[in-house]
Design a protein around this motif. Structure first.
Motif, PDB file in Angstrom:
ATOM      1  N   ARG A 218       0.821  -1.209   0.000  1.00 22.73           N
ATOM      2  CA  ARG A 218       0.000   0.000   0.000  1.00 22.73           C
ATOM      3  C   ARG A 218       0.858   1.263   0.000  1.00 22.73           C
ATOM      4  NH1 ARG A 218      -2.524  -1.339   3.957  1.00 22.73           N
ATOM      5  NH2 ARG A 218      -1.586  -0.085   5.626  1.00 22.73           N
ATOM      6  N   LEU A 219       2.005   1.222   0.642  1.00 21.01           N
ATOM      7  CA  LEU A 219       2.877   2.397   0.723  1.00 21.01           C
ATOM      8  C   LEU A 219       3.928   2.449  -0.373  1.00 21.01           C
ATOM      9  CD1 LEU A 219       3.551   2.631   4.571  1.00 21.01           C
ATOM     10  CD2 LEU A 219       1.821   3.835   3.222  1.00 21.01           C
ATOM     11  N   ALA A 220       3.972   1.438  -1.249  1.00 20.02           N
ATOM     12  CA  ALA A 220       5.014   1.388  -2.283  1.00 20.02           C
ATOM     13  C   ALA A 220       4.977   2.593  -3.213  1.00 20.02           C
ATOM     14  CB  ALA A 220       4.894   0.082  -3.069  1.00 20.02           C
ATOM     15  N   PRO A 221       3.807   3.029  -3.741  1.00 17.29           N
ATOM     16  CA  PRO A 221       3.825   4.205  -4.637  1.00 17.29           C
ATOM     17  C   PRO A 221       4.364   5.464  -3.956  1.00 17.29           C
ATOM     18  CG  PRO A 221       1.754   3.007  -4.853  1.00 17.29           C
ATOM     19  CD  PRO A 221       2.459   2.432  -3.670  1.00 17.29           C
ATOM     20  N   ALA A 222       3.941   5.705  -2.728  1.00 12.43           N
ATOM     21  CA  ALA A 222       4.432   6.897  -2.031  1.00 12.43           C
ATOM     22  C   ALA A 222       5.924   6.801  -1.747  1.00 12.43           C
ATOM     23  CB  ALA A 222       3.659   7.081  -0.718  1.00 12.43           C
ATOM     24  N   ARG A 223       6.421   5.589  -1.449  1.00 12.57           N
ATOM     25  CA  ARG A 223       7.846   5.425  -1.189  1.00 12.57           C
ATOM     26  C   ARG A 223       8.651   5.635  -2.463  1.00 12.57           C
ATOM     27  NH1 ARG A 223       9.943   0.112   1.872  1.00 12.57           N
ATOM     28  NH2 ARG A 223       8.767   1.159   3.523  1.00 12.57           N
ATOM     29  N   ARG A 224       8.167   5.099  -3.584  1.00 10.40           N
ATOM     30  CA  ARG A 224       8.900   5.301  -4.844  1.00 10.40           C
ATOM     31  C   ARG A 224       8.906   6.778  -5.233  1.00 10.40           C
ATOM     32  NH1 ARG A 224       5.815   0.604  -6.356  1.00 10.40           N
ATOM     33  NH2 ARG A 224       7.135  -1.271  -6.318  1.00 10.40           N
ATOM     34  N   LYS A 225       7.787   7.459  -5.029  1.00 11.23           N
ATOM     35  CA  LYS A 225       7.730   8.885  -5.355  1.00 11.23           C
ATOM     36  C   LYS A 225       8.703   9.682  -4.478  1.00 11.23           C
ATOM     37  CE  LYS A 225       4.525  12.757  -5.865  1.00 11.23           C
ATOM     38  NZ  LYS A 225       5.420  13.677  -5.132  1.00 11.23           N
ATOM     39  N   ALA A 226       8.741   9.353  -3.186  1.00 14.88           N
ATOM     40  CA  ALA A 226       9.668  10.051  -2.298  1.00 14.88           C
ATOM     41  C   ALA A 226      11.114   9.772  -2.675  1.00 14.88           C
ATOM     42  CB  ALA A 226       9.405   9.632  -0.849  1.00 14.88           C
ATOM     43  N   GLN A 227      11.410   8.534  -3.091  1.00 22.31           N
ATOM     44  CA  GLN A 227      12.773   8.206  -3.512  1.00 22.31           C
ATOM     45  C   GLN A 227      13.155   8.954  -4.783  1.00 22.31           C
ATOM     46  OE1 GLN A 227      13.367   4.034  -4.044  1.00 22.31           O
ATOM     47  NE2 GLN A 227      15.573   4.226  -4.451  1.00 22.31           N
ATOM     48  N   MET A 228      12.215   9.042  -5.744  1.00 25.49           N
ATOM     49  CA  MET A 228      12.495   9.777  -6.971  1.00 25.49           C
ATOM     50  C   MET A 228      12.682  11.269  -6.687  1.00 25.49           C
ATOM     51  SD  MET A 228       9.864   7.909  -9.624  1.00 25.49           S
ATOM     52  CE  MET A 228      10.300   9.044 -10.933  1.00 25.49           C
ATOM     53  N   ASP A 229      11.877  11.822  -5.787  1.00 22.49           N
ATOM     54  CA  ASP A 229      12.050  13.229  -5.425  1.00 22.49           C
ATOM     55  C   ASP A 229      13.407  13.477  -4.764  1.00 22.49           C
ATOM     56  OD1 ASP A 229       9.537  13.661  -6.413  1.00 22.49           O
ATOM     57  OD2 ASP A 229       8.538  13.628  -4.450  1.00 22.49           O
ATOM     58  N   HIS A 230      13.819  12.547  -3.938  1.00 21.44           N
ATOM     59  CA  HIS A 230      15.126  12.697  -3.277  1.00 21.44           C
ATOM     60  C   HIS A 230      16.259  12.620  -4.293  1.00 21.44           C
ATOM     61  CE1 HIS A 230      17.975  12.561   0.018  1.00 21.44           C
ATOM     62  NE2 HIS A 230      18.506  11.446  -0.480  1.00 21.44           N
ATOM     63  N   GLU A 231      16.171  11.667  -5.229  1.00 22.05           N
ATOM     64  CA  GLU A 231      17.215  11.571  -6.247  1.00 22.05           C
ATOM     65  C   GLU A 231      17.227  12.804  -7.146  1.00 22.05           C
ATOM     66  OE1 GLU A 231      16.415   8.001  -8.309  1.00 22.05           O
ATOM     67  OE2 GLU A 231      17.108   6.667  -6.680  1.00 22.05           O
ATOM     68  N   ASP A 232      16.032  13.324  -7.472  1.00 21.25           N
ATOM     69  CA  ASP A 232      15.966  14.532  -8.286  1.00 21.25           C
ATOM     70  C   ASP A 232      16.567  15.722  -7.546  1.00 21.25           C
ATOM     71  OD1 ASP A 232      15.207  16.135 -10.509  1.00 21.25           O
ATOM     72  OD2 ASP A 232      13.460  16.830  -9.372  1.00 21.25           O
ATOM     73  N   TRP A 233      16.291  15.808  -6.242  1.00 17.29           N
ATOM     74  CA  TRP A 233      16.869  16.904  -5.456  1.00 17.29           C
ATOM     75  C   TRP A 233      18.392  16.799  -5.392  1.00 17.29           C
ATOM     76  CZ3 TRP A 233      19.699  17.370  -0.937  1.00 17.29           C
ATOM     77  CH2 TRP A 233      19.755  18.653  -0.388  1.00 17.29           C
TER      78      TRP A 233
END
Length: 281
Positions: free
Chosen positions: A190-205
């Protein structure tokens, strides 16, 4: 006729007195005192009346006694004479015997155990494996852990007659670890999409930060590149002029260079001339 005035401050305690006065208190025996209250090396002891250090007058005579003293330190106003002044003392110990008693007392004191009770901290219950790995695994890892548990647990799996695993049992029929793993797999899924989005945002930052730092370094280098290039060019020219002067000395009595030294100078001059040409382009 001169009259003697009374001292209004406590006086320094003398080491020896010639007074024949004797205190009415009973004779003080040195062996009856504690070792740390006596110092036979300097012939002093703690007066039992005022609890202050007082010298012993003529300790090796036939009638040693405490010197007259006040109950306060020297210089104190309105002094009070201690009743233990001129008290007779019986020195029935030698300096070696007193020092031995002092060492024995220190040994006994250092060997005593502390009476303080140090209670051991209470250890709490260790968390389960699923509680430990709950915040560190992703959805794929949690699903693999659940599948591996179902294959190895006879309670959490439904098998056929041959023993092959058909499917996982219902959540209510599973064991404790099986229910926790199933809940962990559902929670991470259930939390996988939010975790992937947060990881992508961190890598982008991180990428944008690295790009900004690279631009900042380039801007800082542009501000100092010209002075640095001028300094390098000036250094190369000064070194080149010094080498040319060594190759062709102005003085007639200058030492002559050997063929090897001349060849080394020519190589260095050629290299510096090439670097100067590159800087001046």
């Amino acid at each position: 006729m001169t009259t003697r005035t009374r001292d209004l401050t406590a006086q320094q305690r003398p080491r020896r007195v010639r007074s024949r006065a004797v205190s009415s208190l009973p004779t003080l025996v040195v062996s009856s005192l504690k070792p740390h209250e006596v110092d036979l090396a300097f012939s002093t002891l703690v007066c039992p009346t005022c609890r202050t250090w007082v010298p012993i007058s003529t300790p090796h005579s036939s009638r040693p006694k405490l010197v007259p003293h006040h109950t306060e330190k020297a210089g104190t106003e309105d002094p009070v004479r201690c009743p233990g002044s001129h008290r007779l003392v019986t020195v029935n110990l030698t300096a070696d015997q007193w020092f031995q008693r002092l060492e024995e007392g220190l040994t006994q004191t250092n060997g005593r155990r502390s009476t303080r009770v140090i209670r051991k901290p209470k250890t709490g219950l260790a968390p389960a494996v699923m509680q430990i790995v709950g915040g560190t695994v992703d959805d794929k890892t949690a699903r693999k852990l659940d599948e591996a548990h179902v294959r190895g647990c006879s309670i959490c799996s439904v098998k056929d007659d041959k023993g092959n695993v058909l499917r996982a049992a219902d959540l209510t029929a599973r064991c404790t670890d099986g229910r926790r793993l199933a809940q962990l797999a559902a929670h991470t899924k259930r939390l996988a999409p939010a975790r992937r989005k947060a990881q992508m945002d961190h890598e982008d930052w991180n990428d944008r930060r690295a790009w900004g730092m690279r631009l900042l370094r380039e801007q800082q280098w542009q501000n100092v590149s010209e002075p640095v290039a001028d300094t390098d060019l000036r250094r190369i020219r000064d070194t080149l002029a010094a080498l040319i002067q060594m190759l062709n000395p102005r003085k007639a009595d200058a030492p002559q260079l050997t063929d090897w030294e001349r060849a080394d100078l020519m190589s260095a001059i050629t290299l510096l001339a090439t670097q100067e040409e590159q800087f001046t382009r």
